[in-house]
Design a protein around this motif. Structure first.
Motif, mmCIF file in Angstrom:
data_model
loop_
_atom_site.group_PDB
_atom_site.id
_atom_site.type_symbol
_atom_site.label_atom_id
_atom_site.label_comp_id
_atom_site.label_asym_id
_atom_site.label_seq_id
_atom_site.Cartn_x
_atom_site.Cartn_y
_atom_site.Cartn_z
ATOM 1 N N PRO A 106 0.828 -1.203 0.000
ATOM 2 C CA PRO A 106 0.000 0.000 0.000
ATOM 3 C C PRO A 106 0.861 1.252 0.000
ATOM 4 N N LYS B 56 0.472 5.559 -0.266
ATOM 5 C CA LYS B 56 -0.516 6.630 -0.173
ATOM 6 C C LYS B 56 -0.091 7.789 -1.075
ATOM 7 N N ARG B 57 -0.942 8.124 -2.028
ATOM 8 C CA ARG B 57 -0.662 9.259 -2.923
ATOM 9 C C ARG B 57 -1.929 10.092 -3.034
ATOM 10 N N GLY B 58 -1.859 11.378 -2.707
ATOM 11 C CA GLY B 58 -3.005 12.270 -2.831
ATOM 12 C C GLY B 58 -4.191 11.818 -2.013
ATOM 13 N N GLY B 59 -3.929 11.291 -0.808
ATOM 14 C CA GLY B 59 -5.022 10.908 0.066
ATOM 15 C C GLY B 59 -5.651 9.574 -0.267
ATOM 16 N N ILE B 60 -5.229 8.945 -1.365
ATOM 17 C CA ILE B 60 -5.791 7.643 -1.739
ATOM 18 C C ILE B 60 -4.694 6.597 -1.604
ATOM 19 N N THR B 61 -5.035 5.474 -0.991
ATOM 20 C CA THR B 61 -4.054 4.401 -0.848
ATOM 21 C C THR B 61 -4.163 3.459 -2.041
ATOM 22 N N TYR B 62 -3.085 3.336 -2.756
ATOM 23 C CA TYR B 62 -3.041 2.438 -3.908
ATOM 24 C C TYR B 62 -2.341 1.149 -3.522
ATOM 25 N N GLN B 63 -2.810 0.048 -4.062
ATOM 26 C CA GLN B 63 -2.112 -1.220 -3.893
ATOM 27 C C GLN B 63 -1.136 -1.350 -5.054
ATOM 28 N N ASN C 257 -3.292 -4.242 -11.225
ATOM 29 C CA ASN C 257 -2.857 -2.954 -10.667
ATOM 30 C C ASN C 257 -1.572 -2.444 -11.313
ATOM 31 N N TYR D 47 -0.580 1.235 -11.520
ATOM 32 C CA TYR D 47 -0.065 2.007 -10.383
ATOM 33 C C TYR D 47 1.422 1.785 -10.150
ATOM 34 N N TYR E 226 3.953 4.367 -9.000
ATOM 35 C CA TYR E 226 3.929 5.020 -7.692
ATOM 36 C C TYR E 226 5.060 4.518 -6.800
#
Lengths: 234, 396
Positions: free
Chosen positions: A153, A155-162, A225, A228, A231
């Motif tokens: 996980p 966190k980028r821009g308040g959103i957690t990406y897997q 995914n 992403y 990231y």
């Protein structure tokens, strides 16, 4: 005699010294609880030693201090580091004897099942396909359940990406053993651990079953995914 | 005054005696105009010429006073140590002339038996040079001008060492450039052999430098030296590197191998006493030729109920392929199965040295069978629930 005792005060207790020099004095601890860093790890397996003799490094290594092997390590042909690892993962509250018994019982179950299957097989080709050695089954099962990627996980821009990424060898082994044990412990209360563990190992060794499916699910999600992936470094 | 204090602590038994001497000495120091005739310390520092110089800075003056005090103190300690040694020799009924430090240690251990856990806290009698570390000589001349170009760093010797190291690295780089320009290959014979030694520890380095250094500074020292030895032409700076390395302990396993004795049946046997591991201790006897019979406290291998300790007992026998050529008898007590089997394992391996060839000895050493496992349970610390475990963190 009184004269003698008079002169003996040269006996000193360095810990009581309060002079500025006492700071420099070294404190020797009688019995250390670990070996210093410069002790090398022991090489006790026969095949590892044979390699050393080939490279003629043995006498070089014999000149440096070596740690003694741990209590669970032997040079016996029955000793397997991976089996030890699995035993340690099975162990709860330090009950190693019980953990070892459970794993060995599971091996026995595997052996029984495989021999039964061997005798039921009709053609010699089918017979040759069946692995009779439980340790080989364990090695295959773990190799088949090892994941190649992992999701972490980020966190980028308040959103957690897997975010998918590569996995280390150590963590991959850990996940494989953990998944095998989790799949085993999802059993009914009437079934005993060794029985279920044997089943899971045999399933995973033949590339089927819950654990292999879990690995493939993870791979699929990593694939989904992949957008992403940047990231990880951005 | 600080000196008085420390000395009093050193000699709690004969306080009055020491006090008198100190008072005498202090009187001597304060009367500076009186030239002391019987100076035994002239070989250490040339006081006469130094004190005759007219222009002496305050720093130098203070240093001279301190140095003089220190020298006197060391001289007195030396004197007392010698007398104490003679008395010890007399008490032990030995010749005082040939009484060595080893005998002193033995006598102290005999006369003052101590069960204190930490050897550093046990009574000792050592020559004063070992008890009181060396001090620096004057670092400045009479006018107060420092000798050393790094004096104002506060740790001139340490920073000189770093400076030298950096210079050696630069030289190694330059040499490498030169070799590359000439398109030569590195000298295969020139090789730095550093396997059998380790860097000086922080305490040892402090003693060499006569300066106290911080952990960070020690890390910097190690970083610099590692960089130097990683260079291909580091062997050209061997002398510099070896100054700061300590050789590891020599091999003990190949030395002092006992010759086997012979019993009534004509069989060779070797007994290893003091086989220790954790809290277990015992002795192991190995008889050759044998049939692989193992006796532990009168029972066979089933003395151990679990498989793991049995494997441990058999480890050295299988490793050397002697499992059906020797008989093993052990007496073991204390500790649990793990400790007892570990003690027997070491005892068997140590005893087998008399019956195997040199190649096998080397193999056993690399396998770690000949290393005594001296680790013990770490003690519980006050204020925390275990040896290392700390209480659970609470906000309030």
């Amino acid at each position: 005699m009184s004269n003698v005792t008079h002169y003996l005060p040269v006996l000193k207790n360095p810990l009581l010294l309060r002079s500025p020099w006492s700071r420099l004095q070294k404190r020797f601890l009688g019995r250390p609880t670990s070996f210093p860093d410069y002790f090398q790890n022991p090489i006790f397996r026969k095949e590892d030693q044979a390699k050393l003799i080939e490279n003629s490094e043995l006498s070089k290594l014999a000149a440096v201090p070596v740690r003694p092997p741990a209590v669970y390590e032997t040079s016996s042909v029955y000793h397997d580091p991976l089996v030890n690892k699995v035993i340690n993962h099975v162990m709860e509250m330090g009950k190693k004897k019980l953990a070892r018994e459970l794993v060995e019982k599971a091996f026995e179950n595997i052996k029984r099942k495989q021999i039964e299957r061997y005798h039921l097989a009709s053609s010699p080709e089918e017979k040759a396909k069946i692995i009779l050695d439980p340790k080989t089954v364990l090695h295959r099962a773990i190799a088949n359940s090892k994941p190649l990627l992992q999701l972490s996980p980020i966190k980028r821009g308040g959103i957690t990406y897997q975010v998918p990424g590569p996995i280390t060898e150590k963590r991959s082994l850990f996940l494989a053993i953990k998944w095998l044990l989790e799949a085993t412990n999802e059993k009914d209360r009437t079934i005993h651990f060794p029985e279920q563990f044997a089943r899971e190992l045999l399933d995973a060794a033949s590339n089927t079953g819950k654990v292999v499916k879990r690995k493939q699910d993870l791979h699929r999600q990593c694939e989904a995914n992949r957008a992403y992936a940047h990231y990880r470094w951005q | 005054m600080a000196l008085c204090f420390s000395v009093k602590h050193l000699f709690p038994i004969s306080k009055c005696y020491v006090k008198n001497i100190i008072l005498n000495n202090v009187c001597k120091y304060t009367s500076k105009n009186v030239p002391t005739t019987n100076h035994a310390l002239d070989n250490m520092t040339d006081w006469e010429t130094l004190s005759k110089k007219k222009k002496i800075s305050k720093a130098m003056k203070a240093y001279l006073e301190r140095a003089k005090e220190h020298d006197e103190f060391m001289k007195k300690q030396e004197f007392e140590y010698k007398i104490g040694k003679r008395h010890l020799a007399n008490m032990m009924g030995e010749d005082p002339e040939t009484f060595t430090q080893k005998d002193v240690d033995r006598a102290i251990e005999y006369l003052f038996p101590s069960g204190i856990y930490d050897p550093a806290a046990r009574p000792l009698m050592k020559p004063p040079e070992e008890v009181f570390p060396a001090r620096k000589a004057a670092e400045f001349d009479e006018a107060g001008r420092p000798h050393h170009f790094l004096f104002y760093t506060g740790k001139p010797n340490f920073f000189k060492l770093l400076h030298d190291g950096a210079e050696h690295i630069q030289q190694a780089y330059n040499f490498e450039d030169k070799v590359i320009r000439k398109k030569a290959v590195p000298d295969p014979n020139g090789e730095l052999n550093i396997d059998n030694s380790i860097w000086l520890t922080k305490e040892q380095l402090e003693q060499v430098l006569v300066e106290s250094i911080t952990d960070l500074e020690y890390d910097n020292f190690k970083l610099l030296m590692e960089r130097l030895i990683s260079l291909p032409y580091a062997y050209r700076h061997k002398e510099f590197i070896e100054k700061y390395r300590k050789p590891l302990v020599t091999q003990r396993f190949a030395l002092e191998i006992p010759k086997p004795s012979y019993d009534d049946e004509g069989r060779a046997f070797v007994t290893t006493y003091e086989c220790l591991r954790k809290k277990a201790r015992g002795d192991v006897t190995i008889r050759v030729p044998g049939t692989g019979k193992i006796t532990i406290n009168g029972k066979d291998l089933t003395y151990f109920e679990d498989v793991q300790p049995r494997e441990q007992v058999m480890f050295p026998l299988f490793f050397t392929n002697m499992q059906d050529r020797v008989d093993v008898e052990c007496n073991i007590e204390g500790g649990g199965p793990s400790g007892q089997s570990g003690a027997i394992r070491w005892g068997i391996a140590w005893g087998l040295r008399s019956f195997v060839d040199k190649d096998m000895l080397e193999k056993m050493q690399v396998a770690g069978l000949l290393t005594r496992d001296h680790r013990r349970r770490e003690r519980k610390k006050p204020g925390q629930p275990g040896a290392r475990k700390k209480p659970t963190w609470k906000r309030r």
